[in-house]
Design a protein around this motif. Structure first.
Motif, PDB file in Angstrom:
ATOM      1  N   THR A 220       0.838  -1.206   0.000  1.00  0.00           N
ATOM      2  CA  THR A 220       0.000   0.000   0.000  1.00  0.00           C
ATOM      3  C   THR A 220       0.871   1.252   0.000  1.00  0.00           C
ATOM      4  O   THR A 220       0.614   2.196  -0.753  1.00  0.00           O
ATOM      5  CB  THR A 220      -0.933   0.001   1.227  1.00  0.00           C
ATOM      6  OG1 THR A 220      -1.741  -1.178   1.199  1.00  0.00           O
ATOM      7  CG2 THR A 220      -1.834   1.213   1.241  1.00  0.00           C
ATOM      8  N   LEU A 221       1.899   1.257   0.831  1.00  0.00           N
ATOM      9  CA  LEU A 221       2.819   2.400   0.869  1.00  0.00           C
ATOM     10  C   LEU A 221       3.525   2.575  -0.468  1.00  0.00           C
ATOM     11  O   LEU A 221       3.600   3.688  -1.004  1.00  0.00           O
ATOM     12  CB  LEU A 221       3.848   2.213   1.987  1.00  0.00           C
ATOM     13  CG  LEU A 221       4.934   3.278   2.096  1.00  0.00           C
ATOM     14  CD1 LEU A 221       4.326   4.643   2.403  1.00  0.00           C
ATOM     15  CD2 LEU A 221       5.956   2.884   3.149  1.00  0.00           C
TER      16      LEU A 221
ATOM     17  N   LYS B 126       4.219   5.507  -5.649  1.00  0.00           N
ATOM     18  CA  LYS B 126       4.274   5.498  -7.119  1.00  0.00           C
ATOM     19  C   LYS B 126       3.222   6.456  -7.697  1.00  0.00           C
ATOM     20  O   LYS B 126       3.504   7.180  -8.649  1.00  0.00           O
ATOM     21  CB  LYS B 126       4.052   4.082  -7.662  1.00  0.00           C
ATOM     22  CG  LYS B 126       5.175   3.105  -7.399  1.00  0.00           C
ATOM     23  CD  LYS B 126       6.427   3.477  -8.130  1.00  0.00           C
ATOM     24  CE  LYS B 126       6.313   3.122  -9.591  1.00  0.00           C
ATOM     25  NZ  LYS B 126       7.526   3.447 -10.347  1.00  0.00           N
ATOM     26  N   LYS B 127       2.020   6.457  -7.116  1.00  0.00           N
ATOM     27  CA  LYS B 127       0.976   7.362  -7.606  1.00  0.00           C
ATOM     28  C   LYS B 127       1.357   8.819  -7.381  1.00  0.00           C
ATOM     29  O   LYS B 127       1.115   9.674  -8.237  1.00  0.00           O
ATOM     30  CB  LYS B 127      -0.366   7.068  -6.914  1.00  0.00           C
ATOM     31  CG  LYS B 127      -1.111   5.907  -7.494  1.00  0.00           C
ATOM     32  CD  LYS B 127      -1.552   6.188  -8.919  1.00  0.00           C
ATOM     33  CE  LYS B 127      -2.304   4.999  -9.451  1.00  0.00           C
ATOM     34  NZ  LYS B 127      -2.519   5.070 -10.883  1.00  0.00           N
ATOM     35  N   LEU B 128       1.956   9.115  -6.227  1.00  0.00           N
ATOM     36  CA  LEU B 128       2.390  10.494  -5.971  1.00  0.00           C
ATOM     37  C   LEU B 128       3.480  10.914  -6.946  1.00  0.00           C
ATOM     38  O   LEU B 128       3.492  12.053  -7.430  1.00  0.00           O
ATOM     39  CB  LEU B 128       2.874  10.645  -4.530  1.00  0.00           C
ATOM     40  CG  LEU B 128       1.786  10.689  -3.466  1.00  0.00           C
ATOM     41  CD1 LEU B 128       2.399  10.690  -2.075  1.00  0.00           C
ATOM     42  CD2 LEU B 128       0.889  11.891  -3.667  1.00  0.00           C
ATOM     43  N   GLU B 129       4.389   9.994  -7.250  1.00  0.00           N
ATOM     44  CA  GLU B 129       5.440  10.291  -8.217  1.00  0.00           C
ATOM     45  C   GLU B 129       4.843  10.566  -9.598  1.00  0.00           C
ATOM     46  O   GLU B 129       5.229  11.529 -10.276  1.00  0.00           O
ATOM     47  CB  GLU B 129       6.419   9.119  -8.275  1.00  0.00           C
ATOM     48  CG  GLU B 129       7.654   9.381  -9.086  1.00  0.00           C
ATOM     49  CD  GLU B 129       8.627   8.225  -8.989  1.00  0.00           C
ATOM     50  OE1 GLU B 129       9.796   8.478  -8.697  1.00  0.00           O
ATOM     51  OE2 GLU B 129       8.208   7.053  -9.202  1.00  0.00           O
TER      52      GLU B 129
ATOM     53  N   PHE C 144      -2.062  10.158  -1.971  1.00  0.00           N
ATOM     54  CA  PHE C 144      -2.144  10.621  -0.589  1.00  0.00           C
ATOM     55  C   PHE C 144      -3.056   9.717   0.244  1.00  0.00           C
ATOM     56  O   PHE C 144      -2.786   9.460   1.418  1.00  0.00           O
ATOM     57  CB  PHE C 144      -2.617  12.070  -0.515  1.00  0.00           C
ATOM     58  CG  PHE C 144      -1.540  13.069  -0.786  1.00  0.00           C
ATOM     59  CD1 PHE C 144      -0.369  13.069  -0.041  1.00  0.00           C
ATOM     60  CD2 PHE C 144      -1.680  14.017  -1.781  1.00  0.00           C
ATOM     61  CE1 PHE C 144       0.633  13.993  -0.284  1.00  0.00           C
ATOM     62  CE2 PHE C 144      -0.684  14.947  -2.033  1.00  0.00           C
ATOM     63  CZ  PHE C 144       0.474  14.931  -1.284  1.00  0.00           C
ATOM     64  N   HIS C 145      -4.144   9.236  -0.359  1.00  0.00           N
ATOM     65  CA  HIS C 145      -5.054   8.340   0.364  1.00  0.00           C
ATOM     66  C   HIS C 145      -4.345   7.043   0.762  1.00  0.00           C
ATOM     67  O   HIS C 145      -4.477   6.576   1.898  1.00  0.00           O
ATOM     68  CB  HIS C 145      -6.295   8.032  -0.476  1.00  0.00           C
ATOM     69  CG  HIS C 145      -7.227   7.068   0.181  1.00  0.00           C
ATOM     70  ND1 HIS C 145      -8.010   7.418   1.251  1.00  0.00           N
ATOM     71  CD2 HIS C 145      -7.464   5.756  -0.058  1.00  0.00           C
ATOM     72  CE1 HIS C 145      -8.701   6.358   1.649  1.00  0.00           C
ATOM     73  NE2 HIS C 145      -8.389   5.340   0.861  1.00  0.00           N
TER      74      HIS C 145
ATOM     75  N   ASN D  94       1.090  16.016 -13.255  1.00  0.00           N
ATOM     76  CA  ASN D  94       0.210  17.021 -12.660  1.00  0.00           C
ATOM     77  C   ASN D  94      -1.245  16.562 -12.707  1.00  0.00           C
ATOM     78  O   ASN D  94      -2.153  17.347 -12.962  1.00  0.00           O
ATOM     79  CB  ASN D  94       0.391  18.380 -13.338  1.00  0.00           C
ATOM     80  CG  ASN D  94       0.059  19.507 -12.389  1.00  0.00           C
ATOM     81  OD1 ASN D  94       0.094  19.337 -11.178  1.00  0.00           O
ATOM     82  ND2 ASN D  94      -0.269  20.664 -12.944  1.00  0.00           N
ATOM     83  N   ASN D  95      -1.472  15.285 -12.432  1.00  0.00           N
ATOM     84  CA  ASN D  95      -2.796  14.684 -12.468  1.00  0.00           C
ATOM     85  C   ASN D  95      -3.408  14.733 -11.067  1.00  0.00           C
ATOM     86  O   ASN D  95      -2.902  14.119 -10.135  1.00  0.00           O
ATOM     87  CB  ASN D  95      -2.679  13.236 -12.959  1.00  0.00           C
ATOM     88  CG  ASN D  95      -4.020  12.569 -13.149  1.00  0.00           C
ATOM     89  OD1 ASN D  95      -4.963  12.811 -12.416  1.00  0.00           O
ATOM     90  ND2 ASN D  95      -4.097  11.701 -14.139  1.00  0.00           N
ATOM     91  N   GLN D  96      -4.514  15.437 -10.948  1.00  0.00           N
ATOM     92  CA  GLN D  96      -5.188  15.626  -9.662  1.00  0.00           C
ATOM     93  C   GLN D  96      -5.639  14.297  -9.055  1.00  0.00           C
ATOM     94  O   GLN D  96      -5.508  14.077  -7.849  1.00  0.00           O
ATOM     95  CB  GLN D  96      -6.397  16.547  -9.868  1.00  0.00           C
ATOM     96  CG  GLN D  96      -7.195  16.831  -8.642  1.00  0.00           C
ATOM     97  CD  GLN D  96      -6.570  17.878  -7.760  1.00  0.00           C
ATOM     98  OE1 GLN D  96      -5.647  18.566  -8.172  1.00  0.00           O
ATOM     99  NE2 GLN D  96      -7.039  17.997  -6.546  1.00  0.00           N
ATOM    100  N   GLU D  97      -6.169  13.419  -9.871  1.00  0.00           N
ATOM    101  CA  GLU D  97      -6.659  12.135  -9.379  1.00  0.00           C
ATOM    102  C   GLU D  97      -5.519  11.294  -8.799  1.00  0.00           C
ATOM    103  O   GLU D  97      -5.685  10.626  -7.783  1.00  0.00           O
ATOM    104  CB  GLU D  97      -7.347  11.368 -10.510  1.00  0.00           C
ATOM    105  CG  GLU D  97      -8.021  10.091 -10.036  1.00  0.00           C
ATOM    106  CD  GLU D  97      -8.790   9.398 -11.141  1.00  0.00           C
ATOM    107  OE1 GLU D  97      -8.960   8.171 -11.033  1.00  0.00           O
ATOM    108  OE2 GLU D  97      -9.197  10.065 -12.115  1.00  0.00           O
ATOM    109  N   TYR D  98      -4.348  11.333  -9.416  1.00  0.00           N
ATOM    110  CA  TYR D  98      -3.195  10.591  -8.895  1.00  0.00           C
ATOM    111  C   TYR D  98      -2.762  11.118  -7.531  1.00  0.00           C
ATOM    112  O   TYR D  98      -2.359  10.360  -6.659  1.00  0.00           O
ATOM    113  CB  TYR D  98      -2.023  10.650  -9.867  1.00  0.00           C
ATOM    114  CG  TYR D  98      -2.182   9.796 -11.112  1.00  0.00           C
ATOM    115  CD1 TYR D  98      -3.242   8.914 -11.254  1.00  0.00           C
ATOM    116  CD2 TYR D  98      -1.260   9.867 -12.134  1.00  0.00           C
ATOM    117  CE1 TYR D  98      -3.381   8.148 -12.396  1.00  0.00           C
ATOM    118  CE2 TYR D  98      -1.378   9.091 -13.278  1.00  0.00           C
ATOM    119  CZ  TYR D  98      -2.450   8.232 -13.401  1.00  0.00           C
ATOM    120  OH  TYR D  98      -2.577   7.458 -14.519  1.00  0.00           O
TER     121      TYR D  98
END
Length: 161
Positions: free
Chosen positions: A101-102, A107-110, A125-126, A116-120
């Motif tokens: 999960t971490l 990877k999503k934050l990267e 962060f979730h 610059n994708n808001q959904e990512y």
């Protein structure tokens, strides 16, 4: 100036967008690096726990192989080894899932910083928040059991003399 409904919706969308400065992006990427480091350590720990669990089953202790040990003592020793192996396997699986999960959150934050994708950002962060919540619960449980262990050790030392 009066806003139309469409303009108000556009304004709301603009407020929802995270405004990231280059220094904030660098801080997020630095946090991602540390998160990935912790994830790699977690994956290694998961593997070691699983190896120890297998070793408990494949390589019994010398006492378990003692031909003079019989009955209840032998049963307790073998049961203890099996219970330890099962517990270590459960710990390995839980550690792997938390670590995954971490890692996936990082990877999503990267990807979010790069695209610059808001959904990512939201997904990343979730996932990281979920991981930190689970770690917090595990730490609380660990502190509780450590306290109980210290208390019982202290009481037994006082009672024994």
């Amino acid at each position: 100036m009066e806003y139309t409904t469409v303009q108000m919706e556009e304004q709301k969308k603009m407020e929802d967008i995270i405004k990231l400065t280059p220094s904030l992006k660098n801080e997020i990427l630095n946090t991602v690096k540390w998160g990935k480091y912790l994830a790699i350590m977690g994956f290694i720990m998961s593997g070691l726990l699983l190896l120890f669990a297998i070793a408990f089953l494949l390589f019994p202790s010398p006492e378990a192989l003692d031909p003079e040990m019989e009955g209840l003592a032998e049963g307790f020793l073998k049961a203890g080894m099996i219970i330890s192996a099962v517990f270590m396997t459960i710990c390995a699986v839980v550690t792997f899932l938390i670590t995954y999960t971490l890692f996936s959150g990082c990877k999503k934050l990267e990807q979010a910083v790069q695209s610059n994708n808001q959904e990512y950002y939201l997904i990343g962060f979730h996932k990281v928040k979920t991981c930190l919540q689970i770690y917090g619960v595990i730490m609380g449980i660990s502190v509780f059991f450590t306290g109980i262990s210290a208390f019982t050790t202290l009481v037994s030392r006082i009672l024994v003399g």
